[in-house]
Design an enzyme around this catalytic site. Structure first.
Site, PDB file in Angstrom:
ATOM      1  N   ASP A   1      96.817  10.423 -12.642  1.00 13.25           N
ATOM      2  CA  ASP A   1      96.648  11.471 -13.718  1.00 13.25           C
ATOM      3  C   ASP A   1      94.934  11.869 -13.735  1.00 13.25           C
ATOM      4  OD1 ASP A   1      96.835   9.884 -16.941  1.00 13.25           O
ATOM      5  OD2 ASP A   1      95.806   9.149 -14.934  1.00 13.25           O
TER       6      ASP A   1
ATOM      7  N   ASP B   1      68.088 -12.217 -12.092  1.00 13.91           N
ATOM      8  CA  ASP B   1      68.458 -12.627 -10.664  1.00 13.91           C
ATOM      9  C   ASP B   1      68.751 -11.355  -9.868  1.00 13.91           C
ATOM     10  OD1 ASP B   1      71.525 -14.121 -10.807  1.00 13.91           O
ATOM     11  OD2 ASP B   1      70.936 -12.043 -11.505  1.00 13.91           O
TER      12      ASP B   1
ATOM     13  N   ASP C   1      87.308  23.942 -29.838  1.00 13.56           N
ATOM     14  CA  ASP C   1      86.631  23.707 -28.606  1.00 13.56           C
ATOM     15  C   ASP C   1      85.682  24.988 -28.131  1.00 13.56           C
ATOM     16  OD1 ASP C   1      86.200  22.452 -26.038  1.00 13.56           O
ATOM     17  OD2 ASP C   1      87.379  23.370 -25.094  1.00 13.56           O
TER      18      ASP C   1
ATOM     19  N   TYR D   1      77.177  27.547 -25.031  1.00 14.14           N
ATOM     20  CA  TYR D   1      78.399  26.688 -24.976  1.00 14.14           C
ATOM     21  C   TYR D   1      79.492  27.154 -25.844  1.00 14.14           C
ATOM     22  CZ  TYR D   1      80.397  22.217 -23.593  1.00 14.14           C
ATOM     23  OH  TYR D   1      81.025  21.186 -23.034  1.00 14.14           O
TER      24      TYR D   1
ATOM     25  N   HIS E   1      86.531  23.909 -22.773  1.00 14.88           N
ATOM     26  CA  HIS E   1      87.182  23.049 -21.830  1.00 14.88           C
ATOM     27  C   HIS E   1      88.632  23.450 -21.551  1.00 14.88           C
ATOM     28  CE1 HIS E   1      84.261  20.212 -23.675  1.00 14.88           C
ATOM     29  NE2 HIS E   1      84.296  19.919 -22.622  1.00 14.88           N
TER      30      HIS E   1
ATOM     31  N   ASP F   1      82.416  11.763 -10.650  1.00 13.63           N
ATOM     32  CA  ASP F   1      82.520  13.420 -10.776  1.00 13.63           C
ATOM     33  C   ASP F   1      82.097  13.421 -12.499  1.00 13.63           C
ATOM     34  OD1 ASP F   1      86.084  13.569 -11.146  1.00 13.63           O
ATOM     35  OD2 ASP F   1      84.813  12.048 -12.191  1.00 13.63           O
TER      36      ASP F   1
ATOM     37  N   HIS G   1      79.034  15.798 -13.320  1.00 10.42           N
ATOM     38  CA  HIS G   1      79.453  16.639 -14.590  1.00 10.42           C
ATOM     39  C   HIS G   1      78.392  16.710 -15.519  1.00 10.42           C
ATOM     40  CE1 HIS G   1      82.435  19.191 -17.131  1.00 10.42           C
ATOM     41  NE2 HIS G   1      81.662  18.441 -17.882  1.00 10.42           N
ATOM     42  N   GLU G   2      77.870  15.624 -16.121  1.00 14.48           N
ATOM     43  CA  GLU G   2      76.989  15.647 -17.186  1.00 14.48           C
ATOM     44  C   GLU G   2      75.569  15.950 -16.882  1.00 14.48           C
ATOM     45  OE1 GLU G   2      80.266  14.486 -19.212  1.00 14.48           O
ATOM     46  OE2 GLU G   2      78.456  15.455 -19.841  1.00 14.48           O
TER      47      GLU G   2
ATOM     48  N   GLU H   1      89.469  11.655 -12.741  1.00 17.41           N
ATOM     49  CA  GLU H   1      90.811  10.694 -12.226  1.00 17.41           C
ATOM     50  C   GLU H   1      90.460   9.072 -12.277  1.00 17.41           C
ATOM     51  OE1 GLU H   1      89.023  12.935 -10.351  1.00 17.41           O
ATOM     52  OE2 GLU H   1      88.500  11.892  -8.617  1.00 17.41           O
TER      53      GLU H   1
ATOM     54  N   ASP I   1      67.405  -7.867 -15.589  1.00 13.09           N
ATOM     55  CA  ASP I   1      68.285  -9.022 -15.236  1.00 13.09           C
ATOM     56  C   ASP I   1      67.391  -9.905 -14.736  1.00 13.09           C
ATOM     57  OD1 ASP I   1      71.093  -9.667 -14.681  1.00 13.09           O
ATOM     58  OD2 ASP I   1      69.869 -10.163 -12.996  1.00 13.09           O
TER      59      ASP I   1
ATOM     60  N   ASN J   1      82.774  14.437  -3.694  1.00 14.43           N
ATOM     61  CA  ASN J   1      83.147  14.651  -2.288  1.00 14.43           C
ATOM     62  C   ASN J   1      84.133  13.742  -1.746  1.00 14.43           C
ATOM     63  OD1 ASN J   1      83.121  15.816   0.218  1.00 14.43           O
ATOM     64  ND2 ASN J   1      81.113  14.338   0.907  1.00 14.43           N
TER      65      ASN J   1
ATOM     66  N   HIS K   1      75.270  19.603 -16.645  1.00 19.01           N
ATOM     67  CA  HIS K   1      74.922  20.371 -17.819  1.00 19.01           C
ATOM     68  C   HIS K   1      73.542  20.342 -18.106  1.00 19.01           C
ATOM     69  CE1 HIS K   1      78.967  20.920 -19.493  1.00 19.01           C
ATOM     70  NE2 HIS K   1      79.322  19.691 -19.480  1.00 19.01           N
TER      71      HIS K   1
ATOM     72  N   GLU L   1      81.029  24.890 -18.607  1.00 20.04           N
ATOM     73  CA  GLU L   1      82.074  23.592 -18.019  1.00 20.04           C
ATOM     74  C   GLU L   1      82.488  23.950 -16.703  1.00 20.04           C
ATOM     75  OE1 GLU L   1      83.559  20.617 -18.989  1.00 20.04           O
ATOM     76  OE2 GLU L   1      81.648  20.968 -20.312  1.00 20.04           O
TER      77      GLU L   1
ATOM     78  N   THR M   1      92.910   7.230 -18.536  1.00 17.25           N
ATOM     79  CA  THR M   1      94.003   6.416 -18.715  1.00 17.25           C
ATOM     80  C   THR M   1      94.380   5.438 -17.628  1.00 17.25           C
ATOM     81  OG1 THR M   1      95.501   7.980 -17.555  1.00 17.25           O
ATOM     82  CG2 THR M   1      95.360   8.327 -20.075  1.00 17.25           C
TER      83      THR M   1
HETATM   84  C1  LIG Z   1      85.082  13.215 -21.444  1.00 17.89           C
HETATM   85  C2  LIG Z   1      84.441  14.484 -22.145  1.00 17.89           C
HETATM   86  C3  LIG Z   1      84.704  14.678 -23.495  1.00 17.89           C
HETATM   87  C4  LIG Z   1      83.876  15.781 -24.236  1.00 17.89           C
HETATM   88  C5  LIG Z   1      83.318  16.510 -23.337  1.00 17.89           C
HETATM   89  C6  LIG Z   1      82.873  16.345 -22.050  1.00 17.89           C
HETATM   90  C7  LIG Z   1      81.894  17.188 -21.159  1.00 17.89           C
HETATM   91  O1  LIG Z   1      80.972  16.620 -20.733  1.00 17.89           O
HETATM   92  O2  LIG Z   1      82.178  18.474 -21.491  1.00 17.89           O
HETATM   93  C8  LIG Z   1      83.574  15.066 -21.655  1.00 17.89           C
HETATM   94  O3  LIG Z   1      83.124  15.019 -20.200  1.00 17.89           O
HETATM   95  C9  LIG Z   1      83.851  15.513 -19.251  1.00 17.89           C
HETATM   96  O4  LIG Z   1      84.636  16.646 -19.296  1.00 17.89           O
HETATM   97  C10 LIG Z   1      83.785  14.815 -17.850  1.00 17.89           C
HETATM   98  C11 LIG Z   1      84.131  15.810 -16.611  1.00 17.89           C
HETATM   99  C12 LIG Z   1      85.092  14.403 -17.099  1.00 17.89           C
HETATM  100 ZN   LIG Z   2      81.137  19.277 -19.905  1.00 19.64          ZN
END
Ligand SMILES: Cc1cccc(C(=O)O)c1OC(=O)C1CC1
Ligand SMILES: [Zn+2]
Length: 313
Positions: A201, A65, A231, A160, A236, A141, A145-146, A191, A63, A181, A149, A169, A195
């Site tokens: 939700d 500025d 899955d 997995y 999940h 979150d 979460h990622e 959240e 960027d 937190n 992993h 997971e 959506t």
């Molecule tokens: C949105 C999404 C789709 C598929 C896999 C994951 C995954 O990373 O397992 C994913 O991310 C999550 O679950 C994050 C916590 C909301």
């Molecule tokens: Zn995940």
């Protein structure tokens, strides 16, 4: 001209303003954080754009500025920094490899992409389709979460699929919420980006997994095929059971979020392995609580009770 830490400002996915650690290098500003302890061994936090394609990592964001308007990039960068800080300050871990590896994120991956993932090397975030999700880096979150992993991959290595995959997971959901937190009594996941047209939700609930189609007890365990359509054995889906166990533990009177996080982190990094099952996670978290707080401690007793309450052990 050498690298120099700079402070920029940016707008996040939800329209909020954030202060960003950037790098003023050769006349421009780069979305690169060189202020963390890992910089002593060359580690940094860098944020890229895939520019709606799928080539990774894409282009490092710059960027003119130091006022950043790419909302998905602003949050991916800021939240990666927050996640690094949590792991370093609260758990004594220096990035996902505990050796100060650079944290690389790419936003604007593909089009209408309702996913976020760790690909073994970096974080990748879609922008969502605007209905199911907004840009997925817009939630702390999700980012934590990622990144968790990656931690799991470098430590327990929980494969997995089936129960180890559901544990994989669940640890990401647990650390995702601990890093975020928030004062969120329902312990929801995603959240802030799920959506955008519907308030209140989420993607998952740790307090009430059933609310989003997940089991909250072993007698509701779903035996799904170990395929993409299944899955991978419901990683999940069945994560609702260890998630509920953690929720029951962390909401036990006298248990703090910090201590709960230390116990779950110690179990993940010291005791669990690639094919650990739910019962092994029960035993590992009891052992971790015993190591940290003693055999007859409130923590060790509450961990055992929490797993028993979801039918494990
Ligand atoms: C949105 C999404 C789709 C598929 C896999 C994951 C995954 O990373 O397992 C994913 O991310 C999550 O679950 C994050 C916590 C909301
Ligand atoms: Zn995940």
């Amino acid at each position: 001209v050498n690298h120099a830490a700079a402070t920029g400002t940016g707008t996040g996915v939800l329209g909020d303003t954030k202060t960003l650690n950037t790098d003023s290098y050769s006349g421009g500003y780069y979305l690169r954080d060189i202020t963390k302890p890992m910089y002593s061994t060359g580690g940094k936090i860098e944020t890229y754009t895939a520019n709606y394609g799928t080539a990774l990592p894409g282009t490092l964001l710059t960027d003119a500025d130091n006022v950043w308007t790419d909302r998905a990039a602003v949050d991916a960068h800021y939240y990666a920094g927050k996640t690094y800080d949590f792991y370093y300050n609260k758990l004594g871990r220096n990035s996902f490899d505990n050796r100060g590896a650079t944290l690389k994120s790419t936003v604007h991956y593909s089009r209408n992409y309702n996913n976020a993932f760790w690909n073994g090397t970096q974080m990748v975030y879609g922008d969502g389709d605007g209905s199911q999700f907004t840009s997925l880096s817009g939630a702390l979150d999700v980012v934590a979460h990622e990144i968790t992993h990656a931690v799991t991959e470098r430590t327990a290595g929980l494969v997995y699929e089936n129960q180890p995959g559901a544990l994989n997971e669940s640890f990401s959901d647990v650390l995702g919420n601990l890093v975020e937190n928030k004062n969120d009594p329902k312990w929801l996941l995603g959240e802030d980006v799920t959506t955008p047209g519907i308030a209140g939700d989420a993607l998952r609930s740790m307090s009430n997994p059933n609310e989003y189609g997940q089991p909250g007890h072993m007698n509701e365990y779903q035996n799904l095929p170990n395929t993409r359509e299944g899955d991978w054995g419901g990683v999940h889906i069945n994560s609702g059971i260890p998630n509920k166990a953690f929720y029951n533990f962390v909401t036990t009177p006298g248990i703090t979020k910090d201590n709960a996080g230390k116990i779950w982190y110690r179990a993940l990094t010291q005791y669990l392995t690639s094919y650990s099952q739910f019962i092994d996670a029960r035993n590992a978290t009891i052992q971790a609580a015993t190591d940290l707080f003693g055999a007859n401690s409130l923590e060790a007793t509450a961990v055992a009770n929490a797993w028993a309450s979801v039918g494990v052990g």
